[in-house]
Design a protein around this motif. Structure first.
Motif, PDB file in Angstrom:
ATOM      1  N   LEU A   1      27.707  38.673   3.645  1.00 32.43           N
ATOM      2  CA  LEU A   1      27.629  39.993   4.269  1.00 32.43           C
ATOM      3  C   LEU A   1      26.456  40.088   5.238  1.00 32.43           C
ATOM      4  N   GLY A   2      25.430  39.294   5.048  1.00 38.46           N
ATOM      5  CA  GLY A   2      24.240  39.352   5.889  1.00 38.46           C
ATOM      6  C   GLY A   2      24.257  38.397   7.062  1.00 38.46           C
ATOM      7  N   GLU A   3      25.399  37.774   7.347  1.00 36.00           N
ATOM      8  CA  GLU A   3      25.452  36.785   8.427  1.00 36.00           C
ATOM      9  C   GLU A   3      25.051  37.394   9.768  1.00 36.00           C
ATOM     10  N   SER A   4      25.595  38.537  10.125  1.00 34.83           N
ATOM     11  CA  SER A   4      25.277  39.131  11.427  1.00 34.83           C
ATOM     12  C   SER A   4      23.800  39.520  11.493  1.00 34.83           C
ATOM     13  N   LEU A   5      23.235  40.016  10.398  1.00 33.37           N
ATOM     14  CA  LEU A   5      21.819  40.354  10.368  1.00 33.37           C
ATOM     15  C   LEU A   5      20.959  39.095  10.515  1.00 33.37           C
ATOM     16  N   ALA A   6      21.316  38.026   9.821  1.00 31.70           N
ATOM     17  CA  ALA A   6      20.552  36.779   9.899  1.00 31.70           C
ATOM     18  C   ALA A   6      20.594  36.199  11.308  1.00 31.70           C
ATOM     19  N   ARG A   7      21.759  36.227  11.937  1.00 28.73           N
ATOM     20  CA  ARG A   7      21.868  35.707  13.303  1.00 28.73           C
ATOM     21  C   ARG A   7      21.063  36.562  14.279  1.00 28.73           C
ATOM     22  N   MET A   8      21.091  37.878  14.102  1.00 30.39           N
ATOM     23  CA  MET A   8      20.328  38.766  14.959  1.00 30.39           C
ATOM     24  C   MET A   8      18.826  38.530  14.770  1.00 30.39           C
ATOM     25  N   GLU A   9      18.374  38.359  13.537  1.00 30.72           N
ATOM     26  CA  GLU A   9      16.963  38.109  13.269  1.00 30.72           C
ATOM     27  C   GLU A   9      16.506  36.790  13.889  1.00 30.72           C
ATOM     28  N   LEU A  10      17.326  35.752  13.815  1.00 32.87           N
ATOM     29  CA  LEU A  10      16.978  34.478  14.449  1.00 32.87           C
ATOM     30  C   LEU A  10      16.863  34.639  15.961  1.00 32.87           C
ATOM     31  N   PHE A  11      17.792  35.390  16.550  1.00 34.85           N
ATOM     32  CA  PHE A  11      17.751  35.639  17.987  1.00 34.85           C
ATOM     33  C   PHE A  11      16.458  36.350  18.365  1.00 34.85           C
ATOM     34  N   VAL A  12      16.105  37.405  17.646  1.00 32.44           N
ATOM     35  CA  VAL A  12      14.898  38.165  17.935  1.00 32.44           C
ATOM     36  C   VAL A  12      13.658  37.287  17.762  1.00 32.44           C
ATOM     37  N   LEU A  13      13.634  36.461  16.724  1.00 33.21           N
ATOM     38  CA  LEU A  13      12.507  35.567  16.487  1.00 33.21           C
ATOM     39  C   LEU A  13      12.307  34.611  17.651  1.00 33.21           C
ATOM     40  N   PHE A  14      13.382  33.943  18.088  1.00 30.93           N
ATOM     41  CA  PHE A  14      13.244  32.954  19.156  1.00 30.93           C
ATOM     42  C   PHE A  14      12.964  33.598  20.507  1.00 30.93           C
TER      43      PHE A  14
END
Length: 71
Positions: free
Chosen positions: A14-27
């Motif tokens: 369920l957290g896949e979209s949140l995890a991908r968004m967080e990685l994007f923001v981090l990089f």
């Protein structure tokens, strides 16, 4: 090669979209604050670093990066 980080189907994470968004923001934040360049000026041909022996993409050759704050 067979790893599915977030699984598939109805039991997917369920957290896949949140995890991908967080990685994007981090990089994006990292790349806005840090400048990266190759340590050796003679190795500026990045395509050479990425090519395998027969021209196929295999793995990157060893290379060093220099990080400095963006001014």
């Amino acid at each position: 090669d067979n790893l599915l980080q977030f699984s598939l189907g109805k039991r997917s994470c369920l957290g896949e979209s949140l995890a991908r968004m967080e990685l994007f923001v981090l990089f994006v934040g990292l790349f806005q604050r840090v400048q990266m360049r190759l340590a050796y000026p003679e190795s500026t041909d990045v395509t050479r670093l990425m090519m395998g022996q027969d021209g196929g993409l295999r793995h990157l050759e060893d290379f060093h990066l220099i990080y400095s704050p963006v001014s």
